[in-house]
Design a protein around this motif. Structure first.
Motif, PDB file in Angstrom:
ATOM      1  N   MET A 149       0.818  -1.157  -0.003  1.00 51.99           N
ATOM      2  CA  MET A 149      -0.009  -0.189  -0.171  1.00 51.99           C
ATOM      3  C   MET A 149       0.811   1.096   0.135  1.00 51.99           C
ATOM      4  O   MET A 149       0.570   2.011  -0.974  1.00 51.99           O
ATOM      5  CB  MET A 149      -1.053   0.027   1.271  1.00 51.99           C
ATOM      6  CG  MET A 149      -1.902  -1.044   1.213  1.00 51.99           C
ATOM      7  SD  MET A 149      -3.477  -0.474   0.182  1.00 51.99           S
ATOM      8  CE  MET A 149      -4.285   0.391   1.247  1.00 51.99           C
TER       9      MET A 149
ATOM     10  N   GLY B  47      -5.214  -5.765  -8.608  1.00 51.63           N
ATOM     11  CA  GLY B  47      -6.348  -6.020  -8.004  1.00 51.63           C
ATOM     12  C   GLY B  47      -6.429  -5.146  -6.799  1.00 51.63           C
ATOM     13  O   GLY B  47      -7.468  -4.636  -6.522  1.00 51.63           O
ATOM     14  N   ILE B  48      -5.428  -4.442  -6.355  1.00 51.98           N
ATOM     15  CA  ILE B  48      -5.228  -3.761  -5.305  1.00 51.98           C
ATOM     16  C   ILE B  48      -5.676  -2.219  -5.510  1.00 51.98           C
ATOM     17  O   ILE B  48      -6.467  -1.569  -4.985  1.00 51.98           O
ATOM     18  CB  ILE B  48      -3.947  -3.689  -4.478  1.00 51.98           C
ATOM     19  CG1 ILE B  48      -3.573  -5.041  -3.985  1.00 51.98           C
ATOM     20  CG2 ILE B  48      -3.753  -2.518  -3.212  1.00 51.98           C
ATOM     21  CD1 ILE B  48      -2.411  -5.241  -3.257  1.00 51.98           C
TER      22      ILE B  48
ATOM     23  N   PHE C 145      -9.218  -1.565  -6.117  1.00 53.62           N
ATOM     24  CA  PHE C 145      -9.977  -2.002  -4.943  1.00 53.62           C
ATOM     25  C   PHE C 145     -10.209  -0.731  -4.247  1.00 53.62           C
ATOM     26  O   PHE C 145     -11.504  -0.368  -3.760  1.00 53.62           O
ATOM     27  CB  PHE C 145      -9.343  -3.083  -4.079  1.00 53.62           C
ATOM     28  CG  PHE C 145     -10.110  -3.386  -2.814  1.00 53.62           C
ATOM     29  CD1 PHE C 145     -11.244  -4.352  -2.925  1.00 53.62           C
ATOM     30  CD2 PHE C 145      -9.920  -2.716  -1.920  1.00 53.62           C
ATOM     31  CE1 PHE C 145     -11.893  -4.625  -1.874  1.00 53.62           C
ATOM     32  CE2 PHE C 145     -10.931  -3.188  -0.492  1.00 53.62           C
ATOM     33  CZ  PHE C 145     -11.709  -4.103  -0.629  1.00 53.62           C
ATOM     34  N   TYR C 146      -9.208   0.078  -4.056  1.00 54.99           N
ATOM     35  CA  TYR C 146      -9.453   1.257  -3.434  1.00 54.99           C
ATOM     36  C   TYR C 146      -9.705   2.559  -4.148  1.00 54.99           C
ATOM     37  O   TYR C 146      -8.879   2.654  -5.204  1.00 54.99           O
ATOM     38  CB  TYR C 146      -8.034   1.597  -2.612  1.00 54.99           C
ATOM     39  CG  TYR C 146      -7.599   0.414  -1.377  1.00 54.99           C
ATOM     40  CD1 TYR C 146      -8.194   0.424  -0.195  1.00 54.99           C
ATOM     41  CD2 TYR C 146      -6.871  -0.529  -2.100  1.00 54.99           C
ATOM     42  CE1 TYR C 146      -7.743  -0.467   0.643  1.00 54.99           C
ATOM     43  CE2 TYR C 146      -6.552  -1.523  -0.954  1.00 54.99           C
ATOM     44  CZ  TYR C 146      -6.980  -1.614   0.293  1.00 54.99           C
ATOM     45  OH  TYR C 146      -6.602  -2.413   1.226  1.00 54.99           O
ATOM     46  N   ALA C 147     -10.651   3.331  -3.791  1.00 58.40           N
ATOM     47  CA  ALA C 147     -11.317   4.585  -4.446  1.00 58.40           C
ATOM     48  C   ALA C 147     -10.104   5.675  -4.519  1.00 58.40           C
ATOM     49  O   ALA C 147     -10.147   6.297  -5.451  1.00 58.40           O
ATOM     50  CB  ALA C 147     -12.625   5.232  -3.593  1.00 58.40           C
ATOM     51  N   GLN C 148      -9.130   5.496  -3.635  1.00 56.20           N
ATOM     52  CA  GLN C 148      -8.247   6.621  -3.723  1.00 56.20           C
ATOM     53  C   GLN C 148      -7.213   6.562  -4.770  1.00 56.20           C
ATOM     54  O   GLN C 148      -6.512   7.260  -5.270  1.00 56.20           O
ATOM     55  CB  GLN C 148      -7.365   6.647  -2.646  1.00 56.20           C
ATOM     56  CG  GLN C 148      -6.534   7.980  -1.955  1.00 56.20           C
ATOM     57  CD  GLN C 148      -5.577   7.727  -1.080  1.00 56.20           C
ATOM     58  OE1 GLN C 148      -5.158   6.357  -0.654  1.00 56.20           O
ATOM     59  NE2 GLN C 148      -5.381   8.834  -0.524  1.00 56.20           N
ATOM     60  N   PHE C 149      -7.180   5.456  -5.236  1.00 57.52           N
ATOM     61  CA  PHE C 149      -6.184   4.880  -6.556  1.00 57.52           C
ATOM     62  C   PHE C 149      -6.746   4.960  -7.870  1.00 57.52           C
ATOM     63  O   PHE C 149      -7.853   4.437  -7.977  1.00 57.52           O
ATOM     64  CB  PHE C 149      -5.528   3.543  -6.310  1.00 57.52           C
ATOM     65  CG  PHE C 149      -4.730   3.295  -5.069  1.00 57.52           C
ATOM     66  CD1 PHE C 149      -3.520   3.978  -4.940  1.00 57.52           C
ATOM     67  CD2 PHE C 149      -4.847   2.090  -4.408  1.00 57.52           C
ATOM     68  CE1 PHE C 149      -2.791   3.905  -3.749  1.00 57.52           C
ATOM     69  CE2 PHE C 149      -4.267   2.073  -3.365  1.00 57.52           C
ATOM     70  CZ  PHE C 149      -3.213   2.717  -2.926  1.00 57.52           C
TER      71      PHE C 149
END
Lengths: 599, 165
Positions: free
Chosen positions: B35, B69-70, B73-77
């Motif tokens: 992360m 995938g990561i 998954f996260y809105a910030q990326f």
């Protein structure tokens, strides 16, 4: 050390920072310099005072004069009048009551907003400079850690936490002492303490406020938890959307290390503890404890089935003690003041205080910390200053996307875990959004469901598919195509999603729907049977019309209409072509005669 | 929110790549470093296009599928770059009940692209954000980090005009 004769506390919380409080603090320093008072009067950037609606907030001590909505242009007047001549600037002092035209209070603590509050978790917010460890120490900071490390056995610490009756403030309300006990009971060389600062509930911001205003209280409590559970490493998982909180937390950890409050051999007792900060990346599900740990490990933040519980197998597969920010913020107070003092507040099974984030249609938007069991009426009418613009209180939504609503008929409900559960809502993380007669409850349910659909991680089918189907039914209802069978089907689906989802996100996602169905079923029926939205929110069910009696033919609406749906001759009543109308509401805002209505 | 593969050409520089590789080398042996690496990469490039994900996969030995995938998954990326002017309207509960949905619609109408996307000339991007914590100022809009509080739809064109020149 220099002693100042007066202190100017300028709120440095996110709300006030957004309305330029750093510039205001800088201007104070400049004006004090110009007036030759730079050595006598100290400017301090503090954490949040709580009354965010009236930011930027400035408090001048020793009087405690409470200035609200200060602008840069006001600074010189405050310095010249108040600090040079000793006359508080009445014009800028906080005015109580609806729309802020009532009684003037010269001191913060005399206001309705603060009088009923009991600030434990927020005790230092607005009182100290969070970027200076010395100020924290001056207010008994790190005294609890020293006491614990030097005079108490780990089990004694756990017993104190148990005796206080403190329960998890993140939402579920699990007894904190028991959680500590479970982690301590595990026989393992490596254990972790984890602080959940992934405050995702839209409308709740108490954890951010604690980290911004008093980061050391969390650091100290984590070290105490580490000692009690036998852990030497802590992680704080904090939202990246909170840059000020992250910044101050990092400063605080750095200072704590410098002072030997973190690191090796703390207070010379041989106890080691250190903290690592990890940033979230915008996933609501990561506020769920197992998902949070998966995220810290560097994966997609998907939850894991429990058991095994984190206390047995948590972060990196090791026993982990995990608490929320606000929970930790109570710990040092409990150690310093004794568990009895904490347990003396609140109700029989909900001890202590809880911070609520008041928002929505309420005069005093902001953070309030009240003893558990204070009624919703006291919070809304007295502390919150009531609903503005002469509107009626309709409902309060608590617990965000996991919670429910309390209608006006339940306004005397005490705000504690048991009473709220009994009426189908939850304390949750403490978001408390007030709604007035202009809010449509079906629309609010839809709003929260859109949120959960968006944030469902997709791992389990009941949540991934079920919430989406629920949203489709709600869309059908709000667009005027729903049937009474849809309402029944929606209710049934809610029960299935609730019973079968893997983690808290899915298990609680139906709550906003179920509780609005319970208390505002007539609104759902109105959407379905009468094809009307009683609050006038759901656009597909609205029709705009012009009252020919009131219309003066000024043409303001016709000129403003973006699609040319309004026609008429000057000085004659106009009409709206509903087939062209896009229901944007521009005409209503332009009409000076109140001639246009929607319904 | 649309977060599909971008059509905008990748303009990364060797300096950016060197900075990222240096950071990865420093941190990759820490537990759970993925992360922070993605966050650093986004800080360097402003977004996470495929080219950057490939660098991360090669440097860390983590399969590209997992990185992807990561990142998704996260809105910030973001897989798409942001506009020169970034407009965000808060859709947190406190803002929503005070009408931020109408403010967002006005922004979309004024700029001419949907929330979560970027105009074809790359000048503007619009985001509907989660609570930014300025609930006392609700409804809130931010433009390039500048916060505009107590918004009404009528205020939108006036504010955006200054960014359009």
């Amino acid at each position: 050390m220099n002693f100042a004769r007066a202190h100017i506390m300028v709120c440095g919380g996110t709300g006030c920072t957004s309305s330029k409080s750093p510039e205001i603090a800088a201007e104070f320093r400049k004006q004090l310099e110009a007036a030759g008072l730079a050595d006598e009067v100290k400017v301090v950037q503090t954490g949040c005072f709580g009354l965010c609606a009236l930011g930027p907030i400035v408090v001048v001590y020793p009087e405690g004069s409470f200035y609200s909505m200060v602008t840069i242009d006001d600074v010189k007047e405050i310095v010249d009048e108040h600090l040079v001549k000793g006359r508080p600037v009445e014009r800028l002092l906080y005015h109580e009551g609806a729309d802020h035209h009532g009684t003037v209070h010269s001191s913060l603590n005399d206001t309705d907003f603060y009088r009923k509050q009991k600030r434990i978790a927020l005790r230092n917010c607005g009182r100290i400079n969070p970027e200076n460890i010395d100020e924290y120490i001056a207010f008994d900071g790190y005294k609890a850690l020293e006491k614990v490390l030097k005079t108490m056995q780990p089990q004694e610490v756990i017993d104190v936490v148990k005796a206080s009756g403190l329960r998890g403030r993140g939402g579920a309300g699990f007894p904190t002492g028991n959680k500590w006990q479970f982690a301590a009971n595990e026989k393992n060389d490596v254990k972790y303490v984890c602080c959940n600062a992934d405050e995702g509930d839209p409308g709740a911001f108490m954890d951010r406020s604690v980290l911004e205003g008093d980061p050391h209280s969390v650091i100290e409590a984590m070290a105490i938890a580490g000692y009690a559970a036998g852990a030497h490493e802590g992680y704080v998982y904090v939202r990246a959307e909170y840059p000020i909180a992250v910044h101050r937390l990092n400063i605080a950890i750095e200072q704590a290390r410098e002072y030997g409050m973190l690191g090796k051999n703390i207070f010379g007792t041989g106890f080691d503890f250190d903290i690592i900060v990890r940033l979230g990346a915008g996933a609501f599900v990561c506020g769920e404890e197992t998902a949070l740990m998966t995220s810290i490990e560097g994966h997609r933040g998907e939850p894991r089935p429990r058991p095994p519980f984190p206390a047995v197998k948590g972060l990196f597969g090791q026993p982990t003690l995990e608490n929320n920010v606000e929970t930790f913020a109570n710990i040092t107070w409990i150690i310093n003041n004794g568990p009895e003092a904490f347990a003396a507040m609140g109700t029989e099974r909900s001890k202590g205080t809880k911070v609520f984030a008041l928002g929505g249609k309420i005069t005093n938007t902001g953070l309030v910390e009240i003893p558990m069991g204070t009624t919703l009426r006291e919070v809304v009418e007295e502390i919150g200053g009531g609903v503005p613009n002469g509107k009626k209180f309709k409902a309060a939504q608590t617990g965000g996307p996991s919670g429910g609503c309390l209608p006006a008929s339940l306004i005397d409900t005490p705000l504690d875990y048991e009473s709220m559960a009994a009426v189908g809502s939850i304390v949750g993380s403490g978001g408390l959004i007030v709604m007035d007669e202009d809010n449509c409850m079906v629309d609010i349910a839809k709003f929260f469901l859109e949120f959960t659909v968006d944030e469902s991680c997709g791992k389990c089918a009941p949540c991934r598919i079920g919430t989406r189907r629920m949203l489709e039914i709600l869309n059908k209802i709000t667009s005027g195509n729903g049937t009474l069978e849809d309402i029944d089907r929606l209710e049934e689906l809610c029960e299935h999603v609730k019973a079968n989802s893997l983690c808290g996100l899915g298990q609680t996602a139906p709550n906003p729907v179920l509780s609005t169905l319970k208390h505002f079923r007539d609104e759902y029926v109105a959407h379905v049977v009468d094809k009307k939205c009683p609050a006038g929110v759901c656009k597909d069910l609205l029709n705009y019309s012009i009252d020919p009696e009131k219309c003066k033919g000024c043409t303001a609406c016709a000129r403003a209409c973006p699609v040319g749906a309004i026609t008429g001759t000057v000085k004659e009543p106009h009409t709206i072509d509903t087939s062209k109308c896009i229901k944007c509401g521009t005409c209503i805002s332009k009409c000076r005669f109140g001639a246009i209505t929607k319904g | 929110m649309p977060n599909t593969k971008t059509k905008v050409a990748f303009k990364g520089t060797p300096e950016q790549e060197a900075e990222l590789k240096k950071f990865i080398a420093e941190i990759k042996h820490e537990k759970g470093a993925t992360m922070p690496i993605l966050q650093k990469a986004q800080e360097i490039y402003g977004y996470l296009p495929e080219e950057v994900q490939v660098i991360i996969a090669e440097e860390t030995g983590i399969p590209l599928t997992e990185i992807y995938g990561i990142a998704t998954f996260y809105a910030q990326f973001a897989l798409n770059p942001k506009g020169e002017t970034q407009i965000s309207v808060c859709l947190g509960t406190a803002c929503y009940v005070k009408g931020s949905g109408d403010v967002l619609q006005k922004v979309v109408d004024t700029i001419g692209c949907e929330a979560g996307s970027i105009t074809s000339d790359g000048k503007f991007s619009i985001d509907a954000t989660r609570c930014i914590g300025a609930c006392g100022l609700a409804p809130v809009m931010t433009v390039n980090g500048e916060v505009y509080g107590r918004m009404t739809p009528a205020m939108v064109p006036e504010i955006l005009k200054q960014y359009m020149e």
